[in-house]
Every structure is written in C-alpha cells, then in structure tokens.
Scaffold this motif. Structure first.
Motif, PDB file in Angstrom:
ATOM      1  N   ALA A 123       1.070  -1.343  -0.006  1.00  0.00           N
ATOM      2  CA  ALA A 123      -0.329   0.262   0.172  1.00  0.00           C
ATOM      3  C   ALA A 123       1.040   0.660   0.493  1.00  0.00           C
ATOM      4  N   GLY A 124       2.244   1.646   0.382  1.00  0.00           N
ATOM      5  CA  GLY A 124       3.143   2.464   0.324  1.00  0.00           C
ATOM      6  C   GLY A 124       2.832   2.579   1.062  1.00  0.00           C
ATOM      7  N   LEU A 125       2.983   2.407   1.956  1.00  0.00           N
ATOM      8  CA  LEU A 125       2.750   3.507   3.432  1.00  0.00           C
ATOM      9  C   LEU A 125       4.153   3.600   4.216  1.00  0.00           C
ATOM     10  N   PRO A 126       4.999   2.475   3.745  1.00  0.00           N
ATOM     11  CA  PRO A 126       6.547   3.611   4.461  1.00  0.00           C
ATOM     12  C   PRO A 126       7.092   4.648   3.492  1.00  0.00           C
ATOM     13  N   GLN A 127       6.783   4.263   2.202  1.00  0.00           N
ATOM     14  CA  GLN A 127       7.523   5.930   1.633  1.00  0.00           C
ATOM     15  C   GLN A 127       6.265   7.401   1.800  1.00  0.00           C
ATOM     16  N   ARG A 128       5.193   7.044   2.286  1.00  0.00           N
ATOM     17  CA  ARG A 128       4.217   8.495   2.802  1.00  0.00           C
ATOM     18  C   ARG A 128       4.330   8.795   4.154  1.00  0.00           C
ATOM     19  N   ALA A 129       5.030   7.431   4.899  1.00  0.00           N
ATOM     20  CA  ALA A 129       5.002   8.278   6.401  1.00  0.00           C
ATOM     21  C   ALA A 129       6.422   9.368   6.157  1.00  0.00           C
ATOM     22  N   LEU A 130       7.313   9.263   5.074  1.00  0.00           N
ATOM     23  CA  LEU A 130       8.281  10.159   4.971  1.00  0.00           C
ATOM     24  C   LEU A 130       8.514  11.226   4.181  1.00  0.00           C
TER      25      LEU A 130
ATOM     26  N   ARG B 169       6.650  16.434  10.196  1.00  0.00           N
ATOM     27  CA  ARG B 169       6.752  15.334  11.140  1.00  0.00           C
ATOM     28  C   ARG B 169       5.574  14.552  10.824  1.00  0.00           C
ATOM     29  N   PHE B 170       6.135  13.355  11.221  1.00  0.00           N
ATOM     30  CA  PHE B 170       5.228  11.794  11.030  1.00  0.00           C
ATOM     31  C   PHE B 170       4.433  11.301  11.886  1.00  0.00           C
ATOM     32  N   GLU B 171       3.183  11.630  12.736  1.00  0.00           N
ATOM     33  CA  GLU B 171       3.120  10.502  13.684  1.00  0.00           C
ATOM     34  C   GLU B 171       1.938   9.225  14.255  1.00  0.00           C
ATOM     35  N   GLY B 172       1.981   8.268  14.429  1.00  0.00           N
ATOM     36  CA  GLY B 172       1.305   7.026  13.658  1.00  0.00           C
ATOM     37  C   GLY B 172       1.371   6.091  14.909  1.00  0.00           C
ATOM     38  N   GLU B 173       0.238   4.905  14.164  1.00  0.00           N
ATOM     39  CA  GLU B 173       0.545   3.703  15.289  1.00  0.00           C
ATOM     40  C   GLU B 173      -0.261   2.501  13.997  1.00  0.00           C
ATOM     41  N   GLY B 174       0.551   1.176  14.502  1.00  0.00           N
ATOM     42  CA  GLY B 174       0.429  -0.279  13.391  1.00  0.00           C
ATOM     43  C   GLY B 174       1.204  -0.703  13.837  1.00  0.00           C
ATOM     44  N   TRP B 175       0.911  -2.028  12.911  1.00  0.00           N
ATOM     45  CA  TRP B 175       1.781  -2.985  13.030  1.00  0.00           C
ATOM     46  C   TRP B 175       2.657  -3.836  12.575  1.00  0.00           C
ATOM     47  N   ARG B 176       3.800  -3.722  12.923  1.00  0.00           N
ATOM     48  CA  ARG B 176       5.099  -3.794  12.747  1.00  0.00           C
ATOM     49  C   ARG B 176       5.561  -5.761  12.926  1.00  0.00           C
ATOM     50  N   VAL B 177       6.922  -5.901  12.082  1.00  0.00           N
ATOM     51  CA  VAL B 177       7.155  -7.193  11.807  1.00  0.00           C
ATOM     52  C   VAL B 177       8.460  -7.492  12.862  1.00  0.00           C
ATOM     53  N   ARG B 178       8.586  -8.587  13.354  1.00  0.00           N
ATOM     54  CA  ARG B 178      10.037  -8.390  14.287  1.00  0.00           C
ATOM     55  C   ARG B 178      10.307  -9.602  13.263  1.00  0.00           C
TER      56      ARG B 178
ATOM     57  N   PRO C 244      11.748  14.989  10.410  1.00  0.00           N
ATOM     58  CA  PRO C 244      13.098  15.028   9.402  1.00  0.00           C
ATOM     59  C   PRO C 244      13.873  15.638   9.659  1.00  0.00           C
ATOM     60  N   ILE C 245      15.699  15.510   8.785  1.00  0.00           N
ATOM     61  CA  ILE C 245      16.897  16.087  10.207  1.00  0.00           C
ATOM     62  C   ILE C 245      17.057  17.348   8.693  1.00  0.00           C
ATOM     63  N   PHE C 246      17.368  18.172   8.330  1.00  0.00           N
ATOM     64  CA  PHE C 246      17.947  19.584   7.584  1.00  0.00           C
ATOM     65  C   PHE C 246      19.686  20.016   8.061  1.00  0.00           C
ATOM     66  N   ASP C 247      20.208  20.266   7.249  1.00  0.00           N
ATOM     67  CA  ASP C 247      21.055  21.152   7.593  1.00  0.00           C
ATOM     68  C   ASP C 247      21.064  23.079   7.152  1.00  0.00           C
ATOM     69  N   PRO C 248      21.919  23.349   8.126  1.00  0.00           N
ATOM     70  CA  PRO C 248      21.587  25.031   8.250  1.00  0.00           C
ATOM     71  C   PRO C 248      20.922  24.910   6.977  1.00  0.00           C
ATOM     72  N   SER C 249      21.315  24.492   6.028  1.00  0.00           N
ATOM     73  CA  SER C 249      20.759  25.090   4.286  1.00  0.00           C
ATOM     74  C   SER C 249      20.081  24.982   4.199  1.00  0.00           C
TER      75      SER C 249
ATOM     76  N   LEU D 164      17.778  17.848   2.905  1.00  0.00           N
ATOM     77  CA  LEU D 164      17.469  17.018   3.726  1.00  0.00           C
ATOM     78  C   LEU D 164      18.822  15.733   4.327  1.00  0.00           C
ATOM     79  N   LEU D 165      19.150  16.220   5.096  1.00  0.00           N
ATOM     80  CA  LEU D 165      20.329  15.265   5.720  1.00  0.00           C
ATOM     81  C   LEU D 165      19.306  13.132   5.489  1.00  0.00           C
ATOM     82  N   GLY D 166      17.868  13.458   6.126  1.00  0.00           N
ATOM     83  CA  GLY D 166      17.721  12.436   6.964  1.00  0.00           C
ATOM     84  C   GLY D 166      16.205  11.596   7.920  1.00  0.00           C
ATOM     85  N   PHE D 167      16.189  11.134   8.347  1.00  0.00           N
ATOM     86  CA  PHE D 167      15.172  11.167   9.176  1.00  0.00           C
ATOM     87  C   PHE D 167      15.436  10.612  10.699  1.00  0.00           C
ATOM     88  N   ALA D 168      15.210  11.242  11.836  1.00  0.00           N
ATOM     89  CA  ALA D 168      14.910  10.822  13.221  1.00  0.00           C
ATOM     90  C   ALA D 168      13.523   9.914  13.439  1.00  0.00           C
TER      91      ALA D 168
END
Length: 638
Positions: free
Chosen positions: A71-78, A86-95, A109-114, A117-121
C-alpha cells in the motif's frame, strides 16, 4: 582555534550516543533520505530482534507488513514527515522472527542549516500489551453490549445523574412499549404512576441509590399504552475514578404474572388447607355423631319401653316425655353433624323447588314473623332437581331463619332460581346442568372476616346459647353430598345471598311425593341381633322382645357366625354396620354364603358407601324407634 571549537561538539555527540544506546524501551535510529537505516540503538535491538550489523544499510520498510508495503505506507510516512515537519501514527510492525507487534511511531526530518534533507530520526515504541488490553476491553464491551441488547425479559438502561434515560435495550422496549427515540433524553419518572410522581418516589429512588449504594424495590409502573405492571426495580449508582457520579444503571423486571401466579398458588394452598381442615373436622364430627347415635338409640329405646309399661301417673309420664324430647333434640344435633360431615342418609328424588318453597310457606311465615316480607321469583319452566326433600326443606328453613336474624328491624327475603350449564374446568362442580336456588336478604350483611368463617363448624354470631354454629356447615355438607355446591355472598350493610347449586334431575324423572311405608303385620320371628356396643345390643333386643320376637344377641361378627351355624331357626339378622374386625357388610356376605335366603338388615349411624350384597340390603338408621323396627322388618320380610 578550530580544534578547540570541535572538541566539545565531539564530546556532546558521544554523550548523546551513549544516552540513546542506554534507552531500551524505545527503538531510536536514523535513516537517510532514501529510507536506509544508518544507526541502531539497544531499544531497537531489544524489541525488533536485529543486531546492528544485520540491519545497518537495510531499508526501514522491512519492518512493515506485506500489506502495508504494497500500500506504500513506508514512503507515505516519509513524505508526510517532510511535508508536515513530522509523522506520527500507530500500526502493526514485523520483528525479525516474523511476529507482529503494535507500535507508536514518530518520524522527524533532519535538515542542515541550508535546508538540505540529511535524513530522518525515527522513534518506535512497542504498545502491543496496551493494544491487546484495548482489544480485550473492546471485545468485552461489545460482548456486554450484545448481551444487554439480547435481553428481552429485563429492561436494562442507563440514567444520567439527573435521571434522564441515556440508552434503551430491547427488553425495555418490550416491557414498557417505547422505542429508543421516544424515550432517550426523557426523565425516567415518566414510567411512574401519577401518585408516585406526586409523592416524589423517582427522586427518592435516586437519593437512596446514592446514599446506600443500591436501591431495590417493587412497585407499579406505567407502559406507553397507559396500562400498569408490577415491576421489580434495581438502581445502582455509577461512580468515576475520582468519585464523580456518572449516572445510574437501572434494571426493571415485569413480575406481574409471577406475582399473580404466586398469589394463585397461595390461594390454592389456602383452599387445600381449608378443605383438609374441613375434612378432618368432618371426620371427627361424623365419628362423634356415630357414637352419640348409639347412645341415643339406647336412651330412646329404653324410654319407649318404659313409657309403655309405666302406670298412668301423669308426673312420671311427663318426666318420660320430657326425657324423650331432650333425646330427640340430640337426634337433631347429630343429624346436623352428619350433614356437615356428608354422612347422613339421603333419599334423593326429583324435587320441584317452587312447589317445595310453596309447601313450607306457612311454616316460613310463622317462623319469620310479620316484619319480614317473602318474595318468590321462579321461572315457569324451572327444571326439577335431585335432592332429599326433608333435608332441602330444613336447609331452606335454616337459611331463611338466618336471614331473619340478620334483619332485626324487618326486611325482605327473595327466593329465586335459574338453570345453568356447567362445563367443568375451573369450577368445582362436575360438568352438567344445575339449578341455582338463591335466597337473598336485605339485612346487615357480613364483613370479609365473618364471611370467611361463616361456614366453619360451631361458628356463630348469635351469642352463647342462641345457636350451635352448625346451621351453615350443615347446609354446606348436605349440598356437597348431593353433588352440588353452596356459595355464600355478602357485603357489610348490603345483605347476604345464599346460592344452592343443585344437580338437575335426569330427563324423564317425575317429581312425586315419597310414598309412605305401610305397616305390615309380621309374625313372631327368631332374630339374631349383632352389635359391638353392649348398650345398643341390649336396647335393640328389648325392643324386639317387646314386639314378641325371640332374640339371640351377639357382640361381634365372629360370634354371630358361630350362633348362626348352631341356630337353624334364625329368621332374620339385624347387624350393626361399623364393627371392629368384621363389619356388618362382611358379616352379611358370610351369612349369604351359608344361607342365601335369610333376610338381613344393616343398622348404621351414618351414611356409608356400600358395595356388593350390602348395597341392596335394607337399612335401619340410628337412632331408631320401635315403629322404625316394625317398618324395616316388614320391608325385609317381604
């Protein structure tokens, strides 16, 4: 200078990394702009199952279920995290081991001063236990809701703290008649009677529930259609964690039919108890009357013989006559007792009630006096009934006398009758046609307590020495013995009505006066007299000897058989019916086996159900006179 500025930053980074690695209740890790995992803490390792070396460089979507990945949920979260910060939610995950867990996820999301996008926490918390508890609670609530909604025998609903209905189950709809939309939001006092509302009963109900922790009671409630029903009500207060009153849980049950059934059962038990009591008293009265009849037989028999043999001294004659009258009064009393016990000898013949009442009209007028008016209202086509004429006349006279006593200042007694067809069922009468003879007065009437005891034996309101208390019980026993029913209806200051339900005579029966027994000359006989009461045995023997007969006496059935075998000249046997070891009926059967042609007379103090040979034998009712003996001997010797 640049080295000095960089040293503290490196120290802070190390401290921050140590802090994150120490957290074991949260999975805290970094992912690059493409979703590749670049860091991994101890918390992530604990509840996702991957070691850092296994997971670094992998795409974070591997923690999602197959359906969520499709369903594309991982990319939609980013994308959401970039777009909204910010993204916040609940759901089932797999160990790693393939098991699922419910988690709460925050992605920043984490951005540098300029602004690059450096990545995500990413922070993930395992909420499986809470989720399972919520599911259990939800399932329990659903089951409870289904349970309440499936109950139709109880009205179960909630009230707000001020008493307004907040929900409504099918049981409430069935019992009270209201649809949910008609009653939700309304005050529950709408179910109370106007009298209870005026008395503040609804408010008192809630106050007691709050004060005592529960209210339970029975009372009348109103349905939508205005009818009332008897309800069993329970009201429980509902308190919040802080002690705040949230409302009330109310359960109502319609107990109208149950209560009516219990009342009917109690009435049936009371009627059974009354019947058993009357039966016991009847047996006692019948036994006393039987023994008393034996004594009266002796007294009257001896007085009759003495009366014939005394001189013409008027004083002695008057004493004997006075004693005879006293004994006859005792006979009347025993007849009343036997009537109550339903053990008197009855000679039922077709009787026309209008003719019977007309026949005793003169006696009624002299007994009732000038202040009492008598009216008769009989239909012309009234059918004859089966009854003993003498006993029915006595019953009518007794009831008329009672009516007179209830009208000390005068009044009216109305005789009327009607024919009714009884089909049985709830009625105590057997199915068939009956004539209901009504004797109604305009007297003082009786209250409920007096009416309930009126037919009890020896109960009287006439004062000491003015009545035996056997009058109504005698009528009751007589009518019941005929197969009818005696009903007494009365209200205080509204008079009394006595109903005599008598079985209609069979079609083709003709009401005729009973033929009088004609005295027949009987030759001198050898008579075997049998009675276990020595006084009765002697008295009967003396009466027979006075008539010129030869008498052989026996105190028991066994002795009678011995004498019968040794005395071939016995012409007649007179035996008491109620004897120990061998009854009169058994003795009669034994004698008939020896000599079938010998006449046998059964003497009895009360009516008994006889079968076989004894049923066809002549009877001599105790107490009897010498004339009675002559008549029954003549009948037996025909």
């Amino acid at each position: 200078m640049s080295e000095d500025r960089n040293r503290p930053s490196t120290v802070e980074d190390k401290r921050f990394r140590l802090l994150i690695d120490a957290v074991i209740d949260y999975a805290i890790y970094m992912i690059d702009p493409d979703g590749i995992i670049t860091s991994w803490n101890a918390g992530a390792r604990r509840f996702k199952g991957y070691e850092e070396a296994e997971i670094l460089g992998q795409h974070f979507s591997r923690f999602y279920t197959d359906d969520d990945r499709r369903a594309g949920l991982p990319q939609r979260a980013l994308d959401t995290a970039i777009r909204e910060g910010r993204f916040e939610g609940e759901g089932w995950r797999v160990r790693k081991d393939g098991t699922h867990f419910w988690c709460h996820v925050v992605i920043d999301p984490i951005f540098d001063p300029s602004g690059t996008l450096l990545g995500f926490a990413k922070i993930t918390r395992d909420l499986t236990d809470r989720k399972m508890a919520e599911e259990v609670l939800k399932q329990s609530e659903q089951q409870f809701r289904l349970l309440v909604q499936s109950v139709t025998d109880y009205a179960i609903y909630m009230l707000s703290p001020d008493g307004r209905v907040s929900n409504w189950n099918p049981g409430a709809q069935r019992i009270k008649g209201y649809l949910p939309e008609e009653v939700i939001g309304q005050h529950f006092s709408m179910f109370y009677t106007p009298e209870d509302r005026d008395a503040r009963e609804p408010q008192r109900t809630l106050e007691i529930a709050v004060r005592e922790g529960r209210f339970e009671n029975k009372g009348w409630r109103m349905r939508k259609d205005g009818t009332q029903f008897l309800a069993h009500v329970i009201v429980d207060p509902i308190w919040g964690d802080t002690g705040t009153l949230l409302g009330f849980a109310k359960i109502t049950r319609d107990i109208t039919e149950v209560t009516q059934a219990q009342q009917a059962l109690e009435q049936t038990r009371e009627a059974l108890f009354q019947a058993q009591k009357m039966q016991a008293i009847g047996q006692l009265s019948g036994g006393i009357a039987h023994d008393f009849n034996n004594l009266l037989t002796v007294i009257l028999g001896n007085l009759e013989i003495v009366r014939k043999r005394v001189t013409d001294d008027p004083k002695i004659t008057r004493l004997i006559d006075n004693a005879t009258q006293g004994a006859l009064r005792g006979v009347s009393l025993t007849q009343r007792m036997l009537a109550f016990a339903r053990r008197q000898e009855l000679k039922s013949v077709p009787v026309r009630i209008p003719a019977l009442v007309e026949g005793i009209s003169g006696l009624l007028r002299s007994s009732l006096g000038p202040s009492v008016k008598v009216e008769t209202r009989f239909p012309e086509d009234l059918e004859p009934v089966m009854a003993d004429i003498n006993q029915l006349e006595l019953a009518v006279l007794n009831l008329a006398t009672n009516a007179r006593d209830a009208m000390p200042h005068g009044g009216t007694i109305i005789f009327s009758a009607r024919t009714e067809e009884v089909t049985g069922g709830a009625s105590s009468l057997a199915a068939g046609r009956y004539v209901c003879l009504n004797i109604a007065d305009t007297g003082e009437g009786m209250d409920e307590t007096t009416l309930a005891s009126a037919m009890d034996p020896f109960f009287t309101t006439k004062g000491v020495g003015k009545g035996t208390g056997l009058g109504l019980s005698m009528v009751h026993g007589f009518i019941e013995q005929l197969g009818g029913r005696f009903i007494l209806k009365s209200n205080k200051d509204q008079g009394t009505t006595a109903e005599l339900w008598l079985p209609v005579a069979t079609r083709g029966s003709v009401a005729e006066p009973v033929a009088q027994t004609q005295t027949v000359e009987v030759p001198r006989l050898c008579v075997l007299v049998v009675d276990d009461d020595s006084l009765v045995l002697t008295s009967t023997s003396l009466l027979l000897e006075d008539l010129g007969h030869r008498v052989i006496s026996a105190p028991s059935g066994a002795r009678a058989l011995e004498l019968f075998g040794s005395e071939p000249d016995i012409d007649l046997v007179i035996t008491d019916m109620a004897m120990p070891q061998m009854s009169g009926a058994q003795l009669a059967n034994a004698i008939r086996l020896i000599r079938p042609s010998v006449p046998i007379i059964l003497a009895t103090g009360f009516a008994e159900r006889l079968e076989g040979i004894a049923e066809r034998l002549p009877r001599l009712s105790k107490p009897f006179t010498q004339l009675n003996l002559v008549e029954v001997i003549a009948l037996a010797m025909k």
